[in-house]
Design an enzyme around this catalytic site. Structure first.
Site, PDB file in Angstrom:
ATOM      1  N   VAL A 151       0.836  -1.197   0.000  1.00 36.57           N
ATOM      2  CA  VAL A 151       0.000   0.000   0.000  1.00 36.57           C
ATOM      3  C   VAL A 151       0.870   1.246   0.000  1.00 36.57           C
ATOM      4  O   VAL A 151       0.672   2.165  -0.809  1.00 36.57           O
ATOM      5  CB  VAL A 151      -0.957   0.005   1.206  1.00 36.57           C
ATOM      6  CG1 VAL A 151      -1.754   1.313   1.244  1.00 36.57           C
ATOM      7  CG2 VAL A 151      -1.905  -1.178   1.147  1.00 36.57           C
ATOM      8  N   ASP A 170      11.175   2.857   6.221  1.00 35.22           N
ATOM      9  CA  ASP A 170      10.770   1.471   6.461  1.00 35.22           C
ATOM     10  C   ASP A 170      12.037   0.666   6.671  1.00 35.22           C
ATOM     11  O   ASP A 170      12.744   0.342   5.719  1.00 35.22           O
ATOM     12  CB  ASP A 170       9.969   0.921   5.275  1.00 35.22           C
ATOM     13  CG  ASP A 170       9.318  -0.419   5.602  1.00 35.22           C
ATOM     14  OD1 ASP A 170       9.925  -1.186   6.379  1.00 35.22           O
ATOM     15  OD2 ASP A 170       8.225  -0.689   5.099  1.00 35.22           O
ATOM     16  N   ALA A 229      -4.579   6.020   7.016  1.00 38.68           N
ATOM     17  CA  ALA A 229      -5.556   5.088   6.435  1.00 38.68           C
ATOM     18  C   ALA A 229      -5.059   3.660   6.609  1.00 38.68           C
ATOM     19  O   ALA A 229      -5.416   2.773   5.845  1.00 38.68           O
ATOM     20  CB  ALA A 229      -5.771   5.412   4.957  1.00 38.68           C
ATOM     21  N   ALA A 230      -4.226   3.446   7.633  1.00 36.20           N
ATOM     22  CA  ALA A 230      -3.612   2.133   7.850  1.00 36.20           C
ATOM     23  C   ALA A 230      -4.310   1.381   8.974  1.00 36.20           C
ATOM     24  O   ALA A 230      -5.136   0.497   8.734  1.00 36.20           O
ATOM     25  CB  ALA A 230      -2.120   2.300   8.137  1.00 36.20           C
ATOM     26  N   ARG A 231      -3.965   1.719  10.214  1.00 37.38           N
ATOM     27  CA  ARG A 231      -4.545   1.051  11.374  1.00 37.38           C
ATOM     28  C   ARG A 231      -4.755   2.079  12.489  1.00 37.38           C
ATOM     29  O   ARG A 231      -3.893   2.917  12.752  1.00 37.38           O
ATOM     30  CB  ARG A 231      -3.613  -0.059  11.900  1.00 37.38           C
ATOM     31  CG  ARG A 231      -3.466  -1.253  10.962  1.00 37.38           C
ATOM     32  CD  ARG A 231      -4.748  -2.074  10.884  1.00 37.38           C
ATOM     33  NE  ARG A 231      -4.587  -3.287  10.102  1.00 37.38           N
ATOM     34  CZ  ARG A 231      -4.731  -3.360   8.790  1.00 37.38           C
ATOM     35  NH1 ARG A 231      -5.037  -2.263   8.097  1.00 37.38           N
ATOM     36  NH2 ARG A 231      -4.589  -4.512   8.162  1.00 37.38           N
ATOM     37  N   ASP A 255      -8.963   7.487   8.587  1.00 38.58           N
ATOM     38  CA  ASP A 255      -9.963   6.486   8.207  1.00 38.58           C
ATOM     39  C   ASP A 255     -10.129   5.415   9.273  1.00 38.58           C
ATOM     40  O   ASP A 255     -11.088   4.654   9.244  1.00 38.58           O
ATOM     41  CB  ASP A 255      -9.561   5.834   6.874  1.00 38.58           C
ATOM     42  CG  ASP A 255     -10.578   4.818   6.381  1.00 38.58           C
ATOM     43  OD1 ASP A 255     -11.781   5.158   6.342  1.00 38.58           O
ATOM     44  OD2 ASP A 255     -10.180   3.689   6.030  1.00 38.58           O
ATOM     45  N   GLU A 260     -13.403   1.144  17.209  1.00 37.57           N
ATOM     46  CA  GLU A 260     -14.347   1.252  16.093  1.00 37.57           C
ATOM     47  C   GLU A 260     -15.613   0.453  16.409  1.00 37.57           C
ATOM     48  O   GLU A 260     -15.524  -0.752  16.662  1.00 37.57           O
ATOM     49  CB  GLU A 260     -13.705   0.748  14.789  1.00 37.57           C
ATOM     50  CG  GLU A 260     -12.538   1.617  14.348  1.00 37.57           C
ATOM     51  CD  GLU A 260     -11.880   1.136  13.057  1.00 37.57           C
ATOM     52  OE1 GLU A 260     -12.235   0.045  12.568  1.00 37.57           O
ATOM     53  OE2 GLU A 260     -11.017   1.861  12.535  1.00 37.57           O
ATOM     54  N   HIS A 281     -13.575   3.831   8.245  1.00 38.06           N
ATOM     55  CA  HIS A 281     -12.814   2.648   7.838  1.00 38.06           C
ATOM     56  C   HIS A 281     -13.285   2.139   6.468  1.00 38.06           C
ATOM     57  O   HIS A 281     -13.730   0.998   6.318  1.00 38.06           O
ATOM     58  CB  HIS A 281     -12.930   1.536   8.878  1.00 38.06           C
ATOM     59  CG  HIS A 281     -11.762   0.599   8.862  1.00 38.06           C
ATOM     60  ND1 HIS A 281     -11.261  -0.003   9.975  1.00 38.06           N
ATOM     61  CD2 HIS A 281     -10.982   0.156   7.831  1.00 38.06           C
ATOM     62  CE1 HIS A 281     -10.233  -0.781   9.658  1.00 38.06           C
ATOM     63  NE2 HIS A 281     -10.050  -0.705   8.354  1.00 38.06           N
TER      64      HIS A 281
END
Length: 542
Positions: A151, A170, A229-231, A255, A260, A281
């Site tokens: 992603v 990374d 928008a990952a976790r 997101d 949640e 999400h």
């Protein structure tokens, strides 16, 4: 091969199976549990989504089952451990939504930068205002991508298309991977200090939970834009709320949330912030993603039929048990060595070499190699890595893997050596063996050592001089940290020393810093190895 489909799955995926004469498909939706139990014994494969619970009862009834194919990412409805014990492969589709997630991250970013949500609400409310919604361009901005997996890599490519300068962080991606994407690999702190936009694309684990907090936000440029928008939980939400209120963070788009649906007071206040764009999400919620996951699991079924490697198996398939019985203690040793070694690496992985010396070199060591890869990578990527897919995951990350053998060894009847090479020629070497079936590490770098790995350890290098051990012991005692054992290695008197402490509890960061200062350590690392608590398993799920 007979396949039963028990939940709604995109027809495009099932069409792949229907075209293969070896496959017979039965679509049976809405079955009650007893109805499914009555017929599952006829089938080799079950394809499900979230509507079917694949539990012990179903697996026991499925006498012929060879695979459970989950057409989606989550496997909460599958008893993976019991499936493994039954020799049933479980596959899912973790990357069917890759493009959807990447596009949604960009949608969030663009929506914020161009005030799309606020302008939409204004116009629908009967207003015609333009000046309040003046936006900012992406062109010329420096964007930081944290997590350069499938992603994150797609997001980096799209940011470059908008003429952003892209920095990426990374530690588990090779320089070659970054070069292929046309981005520059830097440290976390360089991303924080230099980027106008920071977007997150990492898994949520112990290493990344609350990765962005008060300290990290303080390092960022004033007016930074954050995208998650990952976790949920990667960004400390209380810290983000405070940064939005203080204008340190110009704006954000989110997101995903730590809870949640979000109901806590902090989340409620955060979501209400004017300079925050939010969605519930939706990263994987596209029609295309639903097709992709169906296609992905269908391909895995065909790969199984063709004896090809499975890319997305989340457990371990059945190996030759005679070989596994011989290898089991060494699998445990390999898993622990790799868990130890990877925590010493602070550079991007370029190459991993697994060396086998002594009697073990007479055997096929490939199960050990892939077990080692899974232990190295399992906590580092946003998917489950195991002995089925470890080689494919390493290949995708641009990591070279080598295996060497020699039937000759000087001091031990069997010796395994792990060499991890990173960017800039950085290199870590760990050698281990078995003493009465228990793992022992006998060499670190070029130091002869001899210790049994423990759950909590502290490793440090310093210039050997009188009083150092006493200083370390005093600091540990003052903070109620008990030293279970200590192992010292050195080349010469008053030269560089390497010390490894086995401890009864974890060492807080502030205590690590006290030890570093007191000993003037050139390297120090607190290690956490949950797999060392129990020496009975192999750590690979077999």
């Amino acid at each position: 091969m007979k396949v039963i489909v028990t939940d709604e799955v995109a027809q495009e995926g099932l069409a792949l199976l229907a075209q293969d004469p070896r496959v017979e498909i039965d679509v049976k939706l809405g079955l009650k549990k007893d109805e499914l139990l009555a017929i599952i014994g006829e089938y080799d494969v079950i394809i499900t989504r979230s509507g079917t619970t694949v539990d012990k009862d179903l697996l026991d009834a499925g006498k012929k089952l060879r695979m459970v194919a989950r057409a989606g990412v989550g496997i909460d409805n599958v008893d993976v451990d019991y499936a493994s014990s039954r020799g049933v492969i479980v596959v899912n589709a973790p990357f069917g939504n890759t493009n959807s997630a990447a596009e949604h991250a960009m949608a969030l970013l663009l929506s914020f930068c161009r005030n799309v949500t606020k302008a939409n609400a204004s116009l629908k409310g009967g207003e015609w205002k333009r000046a309040p919604f003046t936006g900012v361009e992406l062109k010329g901005k420096t964007a930081g991508v944290i997590g350069l997996g499938k992603v994150g890599g797609r997001v980096a490519t799209r940011l470059k298309a908008f003429e952003c300068e892209v920095l990426a962080c990374d530690p588990y991606i090779s320089v070659k991977r970054a070069h292929d994407l046309g981005v520059k690999l830097v440290s976390h702190e360089e991303v924080y200090k230099n980027c106008d936009i920071i977007t997150l694309h990492t898994p949520l684990n112990d290493e990344t939970r609350n990765m962005i907090g008060e300290r990290e936000i303080a390092l960022m440029k004033d007016g930074v834009i954050l995208i998650n928008a990952a976790r949920g939980g990667i960004i400390n939400e209380a810290a983000l709320l405070a940064a939005l209120k203080s204008n340190k963070v110009y704006g954000a788009a989110v997101d995903v949330f730590s809870q949640e649906p979000p109901r806590t007071e902090v989340l409620t206040e955060l979501i209400a912030q004017e300079r925050l764009v939010v969605t519930p999400h939706l990263g994987a919620n596209t029609f295309e993603a639903q097709v992709n996951v169906a296609v992905d699991v269908s391909k895995e079924i065909l790969h199984y039929l063709d004896d090809q490697p499975l890319e997305n198996a989340v457990n371990i398939p059945r190996f030759d048990m005679a070989l596994m019985d011989q290898m089991r203690p060494f699998l445990n040793l390999m898993s622990i060595m790799c868990d130890f070694g990877i925590q010493l690496v602070d550079a991007n992985l370029e190459k991993v070499t697994f060396g086998y010396a002594g009697n073990i070199a007479h055997y096929d060591c490939s199960p050990l190699t892939v077990c080692g890869l899974s232990a190295l990578l399992n906590r580092r990527v946003d998917q489950d890595v195991n002995m089925v897919n470890a080689t494919l995951v390493a290949e995708g990350m641009g990591i070279a893997v080598e295996e060497t053998k020699s039937t000759q060894t000087d001091a031990f009847s069997n010796l395994i050596t792990l060499i991890i090479e990173g960017q800039g020629g950085k290199r870590r070497t760990v050698s281990g063996t078995l003493f009465e079936g228990a793992p022992r590490i006998v060499r670190l770098r070029d130091y002869s050592m001899d210790f049994a790995p423990a759950e909590h350890m502290l490793l440090l290098n310093y210039s050997d001089r009188p009083g150092m051990i006493g200083k370390i012991g005093t600091i540990m005692g003052e903070h109620d940290i008990n030293i279970a054992s200590m192992n010292l290695g050195r080349r010469e008197e008053k030269g560089e020393a390497m010390v490894i402490l086995s401890l009864d509890s974890a060492v807080p960061a502030e205590v690590v810093e006290l030890v570093r200062t007191a000993t003037e350590a050139t390297f120090i690392k607190a290690l956490h190895m949950p797999g060392a608590k129990c020496q009975r398993g192999c750590g690979c799920g077999i």
